[in-house]
Design a protein around this motif. Structure first.
Motif, short mmCIF file in Angstrom:
data_model
loop_
_atom_site.label_atom_id
_atom_site.label_comp_id
_atom_site.label_asym_id
_atom_site.label_seq_id
_atom_site.Cartn_x
_atom_site.Cartn_y
_atom_site.Cartn_z
N ALA A 62 0.81 -1.07 0.12
CA ALA A 62 0.15 -0.08 0.09
C ALA A 62 0.84 1.28 0.10
O ALA A 62 0.84 1.95 1.13
CB ALA A 62 -0.90 -0.11 1.15
N THR A 63 1.64 1.47 -1.28
CA THR A 63 2.29 2.69 -1.22
C THR A 63 1.82 3.93 -1.18
O THR A 63 0.86 4.33 -2.15
CB THR A 63 3.27 2.50 -2.45
N VAL A 64 2.19 5.03 -0.19
CA VAL A 64 1.79 6.21 -0.08
C VAL A 64 3.12 7.09 0.05
O VAL A 64 3.19 7.22 1.28
CB VAL A 64 0.61 6.70 0.49
N GLU A 65 3.75 7.59 -0.98
CA GLU A 65 5.10 8.05 -0.62
C GLU A 65 4.89 9.67 -0.92
O GLU A 65 4.67 9.94 -2.09
CB GLU A 65 6.14 7.65 -1.39
N ILE A 66 4.91 10.44 0.12
CA ILE A 66 4.64 11.87 -0.17
C ILE A 66 6.05 12.72 -0.17
O ILE A 66 7.26 12.67 0.63
CB ILE A 66 3.59 12.40 0.73
N ASP A 67 6.23 13.36 -1.20
CA ASP A 67 7.21 14.41 -1.41
C ASP A 67 6.80 15.86 -0.94
O ASP A 67 6.37 16.46 -2.13
CB ASP A 67 7.85 14.38 -2.78
N SER A 68 6.80 16.23 0.04
CA SER A 68 6.87 17.39 0.34
C SER A 68 7.43 18.71 -0.39
O SER A 68 6.49 19.65 -0.73
CB SER A 68 6.83 17.68 1.89
#
Length: 401
Positions: A62-68
């Motif tokens: 369940a990938t959710v990778e945030i690049d702020s």
């Protein structure tokens, strides 16, 4: 037997697979001679069907990778918008727009051109800045906005490969207020542009006799009479007579974007809980008022098959198979009763009524007049999938533009 959400389509796949890793997915695709991916099953036709192997991605990481810093999020294809929105909001960000239902998967929504509403808001696929897909030989292909094939690969109907992850643009988190107005008459259509511009996201719900307005706004809205409408005294469901318990908060109470943009809450059954069929037709925005007048004129003939219609506006994009390609649009959606024999003549009537206005159908809904497929997309599909592993009857039967 596996069916879609509404139960009107039974998938013909010889096997259904739920891979749990990228390596497993790549091996499955490489070994299969015919394969398609299935999202949340919210399409009402056979766009996802195959006689080969059907792949469901709900067991993938369940990938959710945030690049702020970049204001981007990389998300697993099978993730629902409800889960994605919670993670994005917790990090202080938002998606520019959402569809009516937060229950649907990101990849399936993007692949079929699903959308929300708002004069300045494009379809959900337009937020995609990158994607990774498993192609016919099991290899992983990454495409980014600006690449030659990118605009053809985002809204793809699953014909190019199995999408593994997508990267989406983010905006700062924001709040909205939701209001419902009642009593809009056909005579008020001359004010259509003003009505649709009076919110971040605006929808009209109508049975082509009585019409309500859903306004989702940053600011308070305190008008008494407005375009002949009055404020709803209590929360409303889009289907008249249905309890509003499943709907997102109304009456102008401010709340986070992801708890106002969808019409329905993620912890409640979506819409009519599957007891329905759906169609939608996307028209050039310039034809909106004329087309709506024609539909009001045939409303008595449409109404026996209809539960409710929704009218929304969507901004143009440049994606090859997008129903909004190169034109600002108005979408006219039909939630039908679940009776195919009654509904098909009504769809035919709607298509004939809208024919002078250059309609394009929503890829995941019911329609009888097939739209054209750009030659460039045929070339792209032939290059990435020369044996037609990901093709199905839905894609093969699309005429060339």
């Amino acid at each position: 037997m596996l069916t879609n959400w509404a139960g009107n389509t039974a998938f013909r796949a010889r096997a259904v697979h739920r891979p749990a890793s990228l390596d497993e997915l790549r091996g499955l695709v490489a070994e299969s001679d015919r394969v398609r991916a299935l999202g949340s099953g919210h399409s009402f036709n056979d766009v996802a069907d195959t006689t080969g192997d059907l792949v469901v991605l709900d067991r993938m990481p369940a990938t959710v990778e945030i690049d702020s810093a970049a204001r981007k999020v990389r998300v697993a294809a099978g993730t629902t918008y409800a889960r994605l929105a919670e993670a994005v909001h917790a990090a202080g960000f938002a998606l520019e727009n959402m569809a009516s239902l937060p229950h649907i998967s990101v990849a399936g929504s993007v692949a079929t051109g699903t959308h929300g509403s708002g004069d300045a808001n494009r379809c959900l696929a337009a937020a995609v800045s990158g994607l990774e897909l498993v192609t016919a030989d099991g290899s992983l292909l990454s495409l980014s906005r600006g690449d030659d094939d990118f605009a053809g690969a985002v809204v793809s109907l699953g014909a190019l490969g199995v999408v593994h992850t997508l990267t989406l643009d983010l905006v700062p988190a924001f709040e909205l207020r939701q209001y419902v107005r009642e009593g809009l008459t056909p005579d008020a259509l001359d004010g259509f542009d003003d009505i649709m511009a009076n919110g971040y996201s605006v929808s009209l719900f109508t049975d082509w006799r009585d019409t309500r307005i859903w306004l989702k706004r940053h600011e308070e809205f305190t008008a008494g009479s407005w375009h002949g409408t009055r404020p709803a005294p209590e929360p409303r469901h889009p289907l008249p007579g249905m309890p509003a318990d499943a709907c997102t908060t109304q009456l102008g109470v401010p709340g986070p974007w992801h708890e106002r943009l969808p019409h329905f809450r993620p912890d409640a059954p979506p819409s009519g809980a599957g007891d329905e069929l759906q169609s939608e037709f996307l028209l050039p925005r310039a034809h909106a008022v004329a087309a709506l007048r024609e539909l009001y004129a045939v409303g008595d003939r449409v109404r026996p098959a209809l539960q409710i219609s929704e009218v929304r506006t969507i901004a143009a994009d440049d994606l090859w198979l997008s129903p909004f390609r190169d034109r600002d649009s108005v979408g006219v959606h039909f939630t039908w009763i679940r009776d195919v024999a009654t509904v098909l003549p009504a769809i035919d009537l709607v298509e004939r009524t809208l024919a002078p206005f250059d309609p394009r159908p929503h890829w995941g809904k019911l329609f009888t007049r097939r739209p054209g497929c750009p030659a460039g997309f045929r070339e792209l599909a032939g290059r990435l999938d020369p044996a037609g592993k990901f093709a199905n009857d839905f894609v093969r039967l699309l005429p060339e533009e």
